[in-house]
Design a protein around this motif. Sequence first.
Motif, PDB file in Angstrom:
ATOM      1  N   THR A 179       0.772  -1.142   0.121  1.00  0.00           N
ATOM      2  CA  THR A 179      -0.043  -0.087  -0.044  1.00  0.00           C
ATOM      3  C   THR A 179       0.934   1.322   0.118  1.00  0.00           C
ATOM      4  N   SER A 180       1.114   1.822  -1.159  1.00  0.00           N
ATOM      5  CA  SER A 180       1.900   3.010  -1.329  1.00  0.00           C
ATOM      6  C   SER A 180       1.085   4.215  -1.445  1.00  0.00           C
ATOM      7  N   ALA A 238       2.904  16.531  12.396  1.00  0.00           N
ATOM      8  CA  ALA A 238       2.214  17.632  11.921  1.00  0.00           C
ATOM      9  C   ALA A 238       2.928  18.142  10.699  1.00  0.00           C
ATOM     10  N   SER A 239       4.243  18.209  10.699  1.00  0.00           N
ATOM     11  CA  SER A 239       4.961  18.827   9.414  1.00  0.00           C
ATOM     12  C   SER A 239       4.445  18.020   8.120  1.00  0.00           C
ATOM     13  N   ILE A 240       4.561  16.654   8.095  1.00  0.00           N
ATOM     14  CA  ILE A 240       3.957  15.834   6.932  1.00  0.00           C
ATOM     15  C   ILE A 240       2.663  16.065   6.694  1.00  0.00           C
ATOM     16  N   LEU A 241       1.652  16.320   7.725  1.00  0.00           N
ATOM     17  CA  LEU A 241       0.393  16.530   7.333  1.00  0.00           C
ATOM     18  C   LEU A 241       0.173  17.728   6.706  1.00  0.00           C
ATOM     19  N   GLN A 299       6.391  15.179   1.272  1.00  0.00           N
ATOM     20  CA  GLN A 299       7.214  14.359   2.337  1.00  0.00           C
ATOM     21  C   GLN A 299       6.671  13.044   2.511  1.00  0.00           C
ATOM     22  N   LEU A 300       5.387  12.844   2.563  1.00  0.00           N
ATOM     23  CA  LEU A 300       4.440  11.649   2.831  1.00  0.00           C
ATOM     24  C   LEU A 300       5.026  10.739   1.803  1.00  0.00           C
ATOM     25  N   ALA A 301       5.612  11.074   0.661  1.00  0.00           N
ATOM     26  CA  ALA A 301       5.982   9.835  -0.535  1.00  0.00           C
ATOM     27  C   ALA A 301       7.248   9.612  -0.246  1.00  0.00           C
ATOM     28  N   ASP A 302       8.159  10.185   0.618  1.00  0.00           N
ATOM     29  CA  ASP A 302       9.536   9.944   0.463  1.00  0.00           C
ATOM     30  C   ASP A 302       9.839   8.302   1.060  1.00  0.00           C
TER      31      ASP A 302
END
Length: 283
Positions: A102-103, A241-244, A113-116
Amino acid sequence: MIVVTGANGQLGQLVIKELLQRIPAAHIVAAVRNPDAADELIKQGVQVRHADYDQPETLTAAFAGADKVLLISSNAVGQRVAQHQAVIQAAEQTGIKLLAYTSILHCDQSPMQLADEHKATEALLNASSVDSVLLRNGWYSENYTMNIPAVLKMQTLYGCAAEGRFASASRQDYATAAATVLTSENQAGKIYELAGDSSFDLSEFAAQLSQQSGKQVSYQNLSEPDFTQGLLKAGLPEGFASILANAESGAAEGWLFDDSKALQALIGRPTTTIADTIKAALA
Protein backbone atom coordinates in the motif's frame (compact mmCIF):
# COMPACT_ATOMS: atom_id res chain seq x y z
CA MET A 1 -2.38 -18.78 1.54
CA ILE A 2 -2.50 -14.98 1.92
CA VAL A 3 -0.85 -13.02 4.73
CA VAL A 4 -2.11 -9.57 5.72
CA THR A 5 0.32 -7.55 7.83
CA GLY A 6 -0.98 -5.00 10.30
CA ALA A 7 -4.19 -7.04 10.40
CA ASN A 8 -5.33 -5.52 13.70
CA GLY A 9 -5.27 -2.05 12.14
CA GLN A 10 -8.23 -0.24 10.60
CA LEU A 11 -7.36 -1.09 7.01
CA GLY A 12 -6.10 -4.57 7.86
CA GLN A 13 -9.32 -5.59 9.57
CA LEU A 14 -11.35 -4.50 6.55
CA VAL A 15 -9.07 -6.39 4.15
CA ILE A 16 -9.48 -9.55 6.23
CA LYS A 17 -13.26 -9.08 6.17
CA GLU A 18 -13.18 -8.76 2.38
CA LEU A 19 -10.95 -11.81 1.97
CA LEU A 20 -13.33 -13.88 4.07
CA GLN A 21 -15.97 -13.29 1.42
CA ARG A 22 -13.66 -14.67 -1.26
CA ILE A 23 -11.56 -17.50 0.18
CA PRO A 24 -11.73 -19.93 3.13
CA ALA A 25 -10.69 -18.52 6.50
CA ALA A 26 -8.03 -21.22 6.83
CA HIS A 27 -6.25 -19.71 3.81
CA ILE A 28 -5.88 -16.31 5.51
CA VAL A 29 -3.12 -15.34 7.91
CA ALA A 30 -3.51 -12.24 10.07
CA ALA A 31 0.00 -11.08 10.90
CA VAL A 32 -0.24 -8.90 13.98
CA ARG A 33 2.06 -7.35 16.54
CA ASN A 34 -0.29 -8.29 19.38
CA PRO A 35 -2.03 -11.66 18.87
CA ASP A 36 -3.91 -11.22 22.17
CA ALA A 37 -5.90 -8.42 20.52
CA ALA A 38 -7.01 -10.63 17.60
CA ASP A 39 -9.67 -12.75 19.30
CA GLU A 40 -12.34 -11.83 16.76
CA LEU A 41 -10.15 -13.00 13.90
CA ILE A 42 -9.45 -16.29 15.65
CA LYS A 43 -13.19 -16.83 16.18
CA GLN A 44 -13.67 -16.48 12.42
CA GLY A 45 -11.15 -19.21 11.72
CA VAL A 46 -8.37 -16.93 10.50
CA GLN A 47 -4.83 -17.97 11.37
CA VAL A 48 -3.28 -15.37 13.67
CA ARG A 49 0.52 -15.16 13.76
CA HIS A 50 2.84 -12.83 15.63
CA ALA A 51 4.61 -10.42 13.29
CA ASP A 52 6.51 -7.31 14.35
CA TYR A 53 8.15 -5.12 11.73
CA ASP A 54 10.98 -4.47 14.21
CA GLN A 55 11.58 -8.18 14.87
CA PRO A 56 12.50 -9.79 11.52
CA GLU A 57 12.52 -13.31 12.93
CA THR A 58 8.79 -13.04 13.62
CA LEU A 59 8.17 -12.12 9.99
CA THR A 60 9.75 -15.23 8.50
CA ALA A 61 7.71 -17.38 10.88
CA ALA A 62 4.52 -15.48 10.02
CA PHE A 63 5.07 -15.88 6.26
CA ALA A 64 5.90 -19.61 6.35
CA GLY A 65 3.81 -21.59 3.89
CA ALA A 66 2.17 -18.52 2.32
CA ASP A 67 2.02 -17.55 -1.35
CA LYS A 68 1.07 -13.87 -1.12
CA VAL A 69 1.62 -11.05 1.36
CA LEU A 70 -0.10 -7.71 1.70
CA LEU A 71 2.36 -5.26 3.22
CA ILE A 72 0.23 -2.53 4.77
CA SER A 73 2.61 0.37 5.20
CA SER A 74 3.70 1.00 8.76
CA ASN A 75 2.42 4.07 10.61
CA ALA A 76 5.82 4.66 12.23
CA VAL A 77 6.80 7.68 10.15
CA GLY A 78 10.58 7.93 9.94
CA GLN A 79 11.09 4.22 10.60
CA ARG A 80 9.07 2.76 7.77
CA VAL A 81 11.82 2.08 5.25
CA ALA A 82 13.75 -0.21 7.60
CA GLN A 83 10.53 -1.90 8.70
CA HIS A 84 9.35 -2.46 5.14
CA GLN A 85 12.79 -3.74 4.15
CA ALA A 86 12.49 -6.38 6.88
CA VAL A 87 9.17 -7.51 5.41
CA ILE A 88 10.60 -7.68 1.89
CA GLN A 89 13.60 -9.69 3.07
CA ALA A 90 11.33 -12.10 4.95
CA ALA A 91 9.24 -12.50 1.80
CA GLU A 92 12.39 -13.38 -0.15
CA GLN A 93 13.54 -15.87 2.47
CA THR A 94 10.19 -17.65 2.62
CA GLY A 95 9.55 -17.84 -1.12
CA ILE A 96 6.57 -15.50 -1.29
CA LYS A 97 5.30 -15.36 -4.87
CA LEU A 98 3.59 -11.95 -4.74
CA LEU A 99 3.95 -9.01 -2.38
CA ALA A 100 1.32 -6.26 -2.57
CA TYR A 101 2.23 -2.90 -1.03
CA THR A 102 0.00 0.00 0.00
CA SER A 103 1.89 2.99 -1.37
CA ILE A 104 0.65 6.54 -2.07
CA LEU A 105 -0.98 8.16 -5.10
CA HIS A 106 1.49 9.09 -7.88
CA CYS A 107 4.33 8.01 -5.61
CA ASP A 108 7.02 8.12 -8.30
CA GLN A 109 6.34 11.80 -9.07
CA SER A 110 4.93 13.20 -5.83
CA PRO A 111 7.03 15.90 -4.12
CA MET A 112 5.20 15.44 -0.81
CA GLN A 113 7.23 14.49 2.25
CA LEU A 114 4.69 11.72 2.86
CA ALA A 115 5.79 10.06 -0.39
CA ASP A 116 9.49 9.85 0.51
CA GLU A 117 9.36 6.61 2.49
CA HIS A 118 6.97 5.09 -0.03
CA LYS A 119 9.43 5.91 -2.84
CA ALA A 120 12.21 4.22 -0.91
CA THR A 121 10.03 1.17 -0.31
CA GLU A 122 9.05 0.95 -3.97
CA ALA A 123 12.75 1.07 -4.85
CA LEU A 124 13.42 -1.83 -2.46
CA LEU A 125 10.60 -3.79 -4.07
CA ASN A 126 11.98 -3.11 -7.55
CA ALA A 127 15.38 -4.42 -6.44
CA SER A 128 13.87 -7.46 -4.74
CA SER A 129 13.58 -10.96 -6.18
CA VAL A 130 9.92 -11.07 -5.07
CA ASP A 131 7.25 -10.14 -7.60
CA SER A 132 5.22 -7.17 -6.40
CA VAL A 133 2.12 -5.13 -7.13
CA LEU A 134 1.73 -1.51 -6.03
CA LEU A 135 -1.54 -0.22 -4.58
CA ARG A 136 -0.95 3.52 -4.69
CA ASN A 137 -3.75 4.61 -2.41
CA GLY A 138 -5.02 8.16 -2.54
CA TRP A 139 -6.33 10.13 0.44
CA TYR A 140 -8.63 8.36 2.86
CA SER A 141 -11.90 10.23 3.40
CA GLU A 142 -11.64 9.27 7.07
CA ASN A 143 -8.56 11.48 7.35
CA TYR A 144 -11.05 14.34 7.55
CA THR A 145 -14.21 12.78 8.91
CA MET A 146 -12.36 11.48 11.99
CA ASN A 147 -11.92 15.11 13.07
CA ILE A 148 -15.58 16.08 12.66
CA PRO A 149 -16.32 16.43 16.43
CA ALA A 150 -13.49 18.95 16.87
CA VAL A 151 -14.41 20.80 13.67
CA LEU A 152 -18.04 21.12 14.75
CA LYS A 153 -16.97 22.38 18.16
CA MET A 154 -14.80 25.11 16.61
CA GLN A 155 -17.20 25.64 13.69
CA THR A 156 -14.06 26.01 11.59
CA LEU A 157 -12.06 23.63 9.44
CA TYR A 158 -8.42 24.74 9.33
CA GLY A 159 -6.00 23.70 6.62
CA CYS A 160 -3.51 24.87 4.00
CA ALA A 161 -4.83 23.10 0.90
CA ALA A 162 -6.29 26.29 -0.61
CA GLU A 163 -8.55 25.15 -3.48
CA GLY A 164 -6.72 21.88 -4.00
CA ARG A 165 -8.94 18.91 -4.71
CA PHE A 166 -8.93 15.62 -2.81
CA ALA A 167 -10.06 12.61 -4.86
CA SER A 168 -10.54 10.63 -1.68
CA ALA A 169 -12.22 7.29 -1.10
CA SER A 170 -13.28 5.40 1.98
CA ARG A 171 -11.01 3.00 3.79
CA GLN A 172 -13.49 0.29 2.82
CA ASP A 173 -12.99 1.10 -0.87
CA TYR A 174 -9.22 0.64 -0.56
CA ALA A 175 -9.69 -2.57 1.42
CA THR A 176 -11.93 -4.00 -1.28
CA ALA A 177 -9.32 -3.11 -3.89
CA ALA A 178 -6.57 -4.86 -1.93
CA ALA A 179 -8.64 -8.02 -1.49
CA THR A 180 -9.52 -8.01 -5.18
CA VAL A 181 -5.87 -7.81 -6.20
CA LEU A 182 -4.80 -10.47 -3.70
CA THR A 183 -7.38 -12.94 -5.03
CA SER A 184 -6.78 -12.22 -8.73
CA GLU A 185 -4.24 -13.76 -11.09
CA ASN A 186 -1.44 -12.10 -13.07
CA GLN A 187 -0.91 -9.11 -10.76
CA ALA A 188 2.89 -9.08 -10.69
CA GLY A 189 4.37 -5.80 -11.90
CA LYS A 190 1.07 -3.89 -11.94
CA ILE A 191 0.74 -0.39 -10.53
CA TYR A 192 -2.69 0.88 -9.48
CA GLU A 193 -3.25 4.62 -9.00
CA LEU A 194 -6.26 4.47 -6.68
CA ALA A 195 -8.53 7.42 -5.91
CA GLY A 196 -12.18 8.34 -5.57
CA ASP A 197 -14.50 8.91 -8.52
CA SER A 198 -15.30 12.43 -7.34
CA SER A 199 -13.31 15.10 -5.53
CA PHE A 200 -13.77 18.03 -3.19
CA ASP A 201 -11.85 20.98 -1.84
CA LEU A 202 -11.94 21.83 1.85
CA SER A 203 -14.47 24.65 1.40
CA GLU A 204 -16.81 22.12 -0.18
CA PHE A 205 -16.14 19.68 2.64
CA ALA A 206 -17.05 22.37 5.18
CA ALA A 207 -20.23 23.19 3.24
CA GLN A 208 -21.25 19.54 3.09
CA LEU A 209 -20.58 19.12 6.80
CA SER A 210 -22.65 22.24 7.53
CA GLN A 211 -25.55 20.92 5.46
CA GLN A 212 -25.59 17.51 7.10
CA SER A 213 -24.91 18.58 10.69
CA GLY A 214 -27.10 21.66 10.74
CA LYS A 215 -24.18 23.64 12.19
CA GLN A 216 -22.40 26.33 10.22
CA VAL A 217 -18.81 25.36 9.48
CA SER A 218 -16.40 27.46 7.45
CA TYR A 219 -12.98 26.67 5.99
CA GLN A 220 -10.04 28.85 6.95
CA ASN A 221 -6.97 28.54 4.77
CA LEU A 222 -3.62 29.10 6.44
CA SER A 223 -0.01 29.10 5.33
CA GLU A 224 1.79 25.78 5.67
CA PRO A 225 3.91 27.03 8.62
CA ASP A 226 0.85 28.42 10.42
CA PHE A 227 -1.12 25.21 9.88
CA THR A 228 1.84 23.20 11.16
CA GLN A 229 1.90 25.31 14.31
CA GLY A 230 -1.84 24.76 14.75
CA LEU A 231 -1.38 21.00 14.53
CA LEU A 232 1.43 21.17 17.07
CA LYS A 233 -0.79 23.11 19.47
CA ALA A 234 -3.45 20.44 18.97
CA GLY A 235 -0.97 17.88 20.29
CA LEU A 236 0.42 16.24 17.15
CA PRO A 237 4.10 15.22 17.21
CA GLU A 238 6.37 17.67 15.39
CA GLY A 239 7.38 15.38 12.53
CA PHE A 240 3.84 14.17 11.91
CA ALA A 241 2.39 17.70 12.01
CA SER A 242 4.92 18.82 9.42
CA ILE A 243 4.12 15.91 7.12
CA LEU A 244 0.34 16.47 7.34
CA ALA A 245 0.68 20.17 6.60
CA ASN A 246 3.00 19.41 3.70
CA ALA A 247 0.45 16.92 2.35
CA GLU A 248 -2.20 19.64 2.29
CA SER A 249 0.18 21.92 0.42
CA GLY A 250 0.70 19.02 -1.97
CA ALA A 251 -3.05 18.79 -2.42
CA ALA A 252 -3.09 22.49 -3.32
CA GLU A 253 -0.75 21.58 -6.17
CA GLY A 254 -2.89 18.64 -7.33
CA TRP A 255 -0.97 15.70 -5.88
CA LEU A 256 -3.96 14.14 -4.14
CA PHE A 257 -6.19 14.28 -7.21
CA ASP A 258 -6.69 11.61 -9.85
CA ASP A 259 -9.58 11.09 -12.26
CA SER A 260 -8.59 7.79 -13.86
CA LYS A 261 -11.33 5.92 -11.94
CA ALA A 262 -8.97 2.96 -11.61
CA LEU A 263 -10.32 2.27 -8.12
CA GLN A 264 -13.89 2.07 -9.39
CA ALA A 265 -12.80 -0.35 -12.13
CA LEU A 266 -10.95 -2.53 -9.63
CA ILE A 267 -13.75 -2.82 -7.06
CA GLY A 268 -16.55 -3.05 -9.63
CA ARG A 269 -18.70 -0.26 -8.20
CA PRO A 270 -18.64 3.51 -7.66
CA THR A 271 -16.38 4.67 -4.85
CA THR A 272 -17.89 6.03 -1.64
CA THR A 273 -18.63 9.75 -1.84
CA ILE A 274 -17.38 12.18 0.77
CA ALA A 275 -21.03 13.02 1.51
CA ASP A 276 -21.70 9.39 2.42
CA THR A 277 -18.59 9.18 4.58
CA ILE A 278 -19.63 12.35 6.41
CA LYS A 279 -23.10 10.89 6.91
CA ALA A 280 -21.65 7.70 8.40
CA ALA A 281 -19.36 9.69 10.69
CA LEU A 282 -22.20 11.86 11.98
CA ALA A 283 -24.31 8.77 12.62
